[in-house]
Design an enzyme around this catalytic site. Structure first.
Site, PDB file in Angstrom:
ATOM      1  N   LYS A 119     -13.108  -8.110  -3.337  1.00  0.00           N
ATOM      2  CA  LYS A 119     -11.418  -7.780  -3.465  1.00  0.00           C
ATOM      3  C   LYS A 119     -11.200  -8.989  -4.665  1.00  0.00           C
ATOM      4  CE  LYS A 119     -11.116  -5.352  -0.093  1.00  0.00           C
ATOM      5  NZ  LYS A 119     -10.630  -4.074  -0.134  1.00  0.00           N
ATOM      6  N   ARG A 162       1.833   4.175  -2.891  1.00  0.00           N
ATOM      7  CA  ARG A 162       1.586   5.627  -2.826  1.00  0.00           C
ATOM      8  C   ARG A 162       2.854   6.423  -2.909  1.00  0.00           C
ATOM      9  NH1 ARG A 162      -2.227   3.035  -0.354  1.00  0.00           N
ATOM     10  NH2 ARG A 162      -4.118   4.219   0.664  1.00  0.00           N
ATOM     11  N   ARG A 205     -14.041  -5.934 -10.836  1.00  0.00           N
ATOM     12  CA  ARG A 205     -14.145  -5.175  -9.544  1.00  0.00           C
ATOM     13  C   ARG A 205     -14.790  -3.808  -9.748  1.00  0.00           C
ATOM     14  NH1 ARG A 205      -8.685  -5.721  -6.512  1.00  0.00           N
ATOM     15  NH2 ARG A 205      -9.667  -4.896  -4.714  1.00  0.00           N
ATOM     16  N   SER A 221     -13.245   2.963   2.348  1.00  0.00           N
ATOM     17  CA  SER A 221     -12.425   2.661   1.509  1.00  0.00           C
ATOM     18  C   SER A 221     -11.260   3.377   1.407  1.00  0.00           C
ATOM     19  CB  SER A 221     -12.828   2.375   0.046  1.00  0.00           C
ATOM     20  OG  SER A 221     -11.806   2.083  -0.761  1.00  0.00           O
ATOM     21  N   SER A 251       0.690  -1.160   0.045  1.00  0.00           N
ATOM     22  CA  SER A 251      -0.038   0.111  -0.111  1.00  0.00           C
ATOM     23  C   SER A 251       0.925   1.119   0.025  1.00  0.00           C
ATOM     24  CB  SER A 251      -0.584   0.129   1.332  1.00  0.00           C
ATOM     25  OG  SER A 251      -2.186  -0.536   0.945  1.00  0.00           O
ATOM     26  N   ASP A 279      -7.758  -7.181   4.350  1.00  0.00           N
ATOM     27  CA  ASP A 279      -6.963  -8.287   3.619  1.00  0.00           C
ATOM     28  C   ASP A 279      -6.437  -9.634   4.371  1.00  0.00           C
ATOM     29  OD1 ASP A 279      -7.124  -6.587   1.331  1.00  0.00           O
ATOM     30  OD2 ASP A 279      -5.270  -5.277   1.705  1.00  0.00           O
ATOM     31  N   GLN A 297      -8.859   3.268  -0.476  1.00  0.00           N
ATOM     32  CA  GLN A 297      -8.551   3.567  -2.020  1.00  0.00           C
ATOM     33  C   GLN A 297      -9.366   4.767  -2.512  1.00  0.00           C
ATOM     34  OE1 GLN A 297      -9.036  -0.378  -4.134  1.00  0.00           O
ATOM     35  NE2 GLN A 297      -7.222  -1.281  -3.531  1.00  0.00           N
TER      36      GLN A 297
HETATM   37  C1  S3P Z   1      -5.769  -0.628   0.328  1.00  0.00           C
HETATM   38  C2  S3P Z   1      -6.841  -0.393   0.721  1.00  0.00           C
HETATM   39  C3  S3P Z   1      -7.795  -1.571   1.028  1.00  0.00           C
HETATM   40  C4  S3P Z   1      -7.001  -3.013   0.609  1.00  0.00           C
HETATM   41  C5  S3P Z   1      -6.203  -2.841  -0.558  1.00  0.00           C
HETATM   42  C6  S3P Z   1      -5.080  -1.679  -0.446  1.00  0.00           C
HETATM   43  C7  S3P Z   1      -5.029   0.794  -0.232  1.00  0.00           C
HETATM   44  O1  S3P Z   1      -8.824  -1.534  -0.100  1.00  0.00           O
HETATM   45  O2  S3P Z   1      -8.032  -3.981   0.695  1.00  0.00           O
HETATM   46  O3  S3P Z   1      -5.563  -4.184  -0.460  1.00  0.00           O
HETATM   47  O4  S3P Z   1      -3.802   0.609  -0.281  1.00  0.00           O
HETATM   48  O5  S3P Z   1      -5.434   1.934   0.005  1.00  0.00           O
HETATM   49  P1  S3P Z   1      -9.994  -0.651   0.062  1.00  0.00           P
HETATM   50  O6  S3P Z   1      -9.526   0.694   0.615  1.00  0.00           O
HETATM   51  O7  S3P Z   1     -11.081  -0.586  -1.131  1.00  0.00           O
HETATM   52  O8  S3P Z   1     -10.869  -1.577   1.175  1.00  0.00           O
END
Ligand code: S3P
Length: 423
Positions: free
Chosen positions: A336, A17, A115, A159, A13, A309, A161
């Protein structure tokens, strides 16, 4: 039994970023201990197509120098931006690209095409982005960016993300963009914004940004070891009596530590040593000793974002616990890399665990031992495959994993690392 010490590769993650936020810098970003995941390699390729230069340092594994022209210097990609299996890449890039006056097209593998993307397409469209997608909600996605206006979003899904996608769009939008999530989510974006110097405001849990008026200066980002990769060894060590394992320099961000808190809550002996902050991220060495059978636990919607996860591997602890593991409010698991609820339930019950599927979760009644020996389907999902490898060590007989190659999506060295610590 797992013994000794191990440093798993850098956090996926945070690496995504670091590579994507490098585009906010005019100058150099040195990234240390990057994730070795295929997902992050795909992010790096996409960023190169947008004009970033990424040089690996041969003398230091996992270290790169990124040379970036800054947001204003990014170029229109000549061809498709291919994100492979990575949901984080497609969602974060959708935000970044919506803010830039260029057109681009994003696509990925079979799993990515299933997805849900409406969760980013809809809010970005209300900011003014022109986005076309298959059935308006699936990849491939075409974006004609620029001309965005900020606004407030109260997200229905917790989320990180989606939050990060909208904040990246907000950095190139007029006015203020505010994002609130229903539960706390991993805050790597805020921490990295703080470390790199992106101005933001945090109020009542919501985060706001405005257009980034100047490119950020050069910086250095050290990536902690990935707690989501460490989780497989943690669960295995906790359940295998006689284990004494220390996982080094692991990310200890409260938005990611459900695996530690849940196992401790079930009675595991887990100690966090040398707690420290590294470039804004909490890091610790984590020592875990085998406890044998654990007690049951209930995990709900507010707990899960910190370990969404890790649910597949945590379910192994549930299947061998004394009592019940109840997981509720986990419908996100259906969206997922695979439908992790359905797949987990079919794999565990086929292998002799007592598990019942619910619309938004499952209940496992723990057993003293689980038979194993049967098929363990992955549907190409890396975390399901690694959970199968750990199940093989904990159940009476190894399970038969149908695809191990997909593990490279997040952790190519998984089996080598497992060998290093197996007693
Ligand atoms: C992530 C956020 C999670 C996670 C993914 C990585 C991220 O997803 O499941 O593996 O890096 O922000 P969601 O934010 O959609 O739950």
């Amino acid at each position: 039994m797992l013994n000794g010490s191990l440093k798993v590769p850098g956090d996926k993650s945070i690496t995504h970023r670091a590579l994507i936020f490098a585009s906010l810098v005019r100058g150099r970003v040195e990234i240390e201990n990057m994730s070795t995941a295929q997902d992050c390699a795909d992010t790096a390729l996409c960023m190169q197509k947008l004009g970033l230069e990424i040089e690996h340092k041969p003398e230091e594994k996992g270290s790169v120098t990124v040379k970036s022209p800054g947001l204003a210097g990014l170029k229109e990609p000549q061809d498709l931006l291919y994100v492979g299996n990575s949901g984080t890449t497609i969602r974060l890039l959708s935000g970044l690209l919506s803010a830039l006056p260029i057109s681009s097209r994003l696509d990925g593998d079979e799993s990515i095409r299933k997805r849900p993307m409406a969760r980013v397409i809809e809010p970005l469209t209300t900011m003014g982005a022109r986005i076309e997608a298959r059935e308006n909600r699936f990849a491939p996605i075409s974006i004609q960016g620029g001309g965005l206006c900020g606004r407030r979003f109260d997200l229905a899904v917790a989320s990180a993300q989606v939050e990060t996608c909208l904040l990246l769009a907000g950095l190139g939008a007029d006015g203020r963009t505010t994002v609130a999530t229903p539960h706390l989510v991993r805050d790597h974006t805020r921490r990295m914004f703080g470390h790199m110097g992106v101005p933001y405001v945090e109020e009542d849990g919501a985060i706001s940004v405005e257009r980034l008026s100047e490119a950020l200066p050069s910086c250095h980002i050290r990536v902690p070891a990935d707690i989501s990769s460490a989780a497989f060894f943690l669960v295995c060590a906790v359940l295998a009596e006689g284990s004494d394992l220390t996982l080094l320099s692991v990310g200890n961000n409260p938005g990611r530590t459900l695996v530690l808190d849940a196992l401790s809550g079930m009675g595991a002996e887990i100690v966090r040593l040398n707690e420290r902050l590294v470039d804004g991220e909490p890091v610790a060495d984590i020592r875990v000793r085998g406890a044998g059978r654990l007690s049951g636990i209930t995990l709900g919607a507010a707990d899960l974002p910190a370990g969404i996860d890790e649910v597949p591997v945590l379910a192994l602890a549930g299947s061998l616990c004394e009592g019940e593991m109840v997981v509720e409010g986990a419908s996100e698991l259906r969206h997922k890399e695979s439908d992790r609820l359905a797949l987990l339930v079919s794999n565990l019950s086929r292998n002799g665990a007592d598990i019942e599927e619910r619309e938004e979760g499952f209940i496992i009644r723990g057993r003293k031992s689980v038979r194993g020996g049967e098929l363990w389907q992955t549907h190409g999902d890396h975390r399901m495959a690694m959970s199968g490898a750990i199940a093989s060590l904990l159940f009476d007989r190894p399970v038969q994993i149908d695809d191990q190659d997909c593990i490279a999506v997040s952790y190519p060295e998984f089996f080598q690392d497992l060998e290093k610590v197996r007693g």
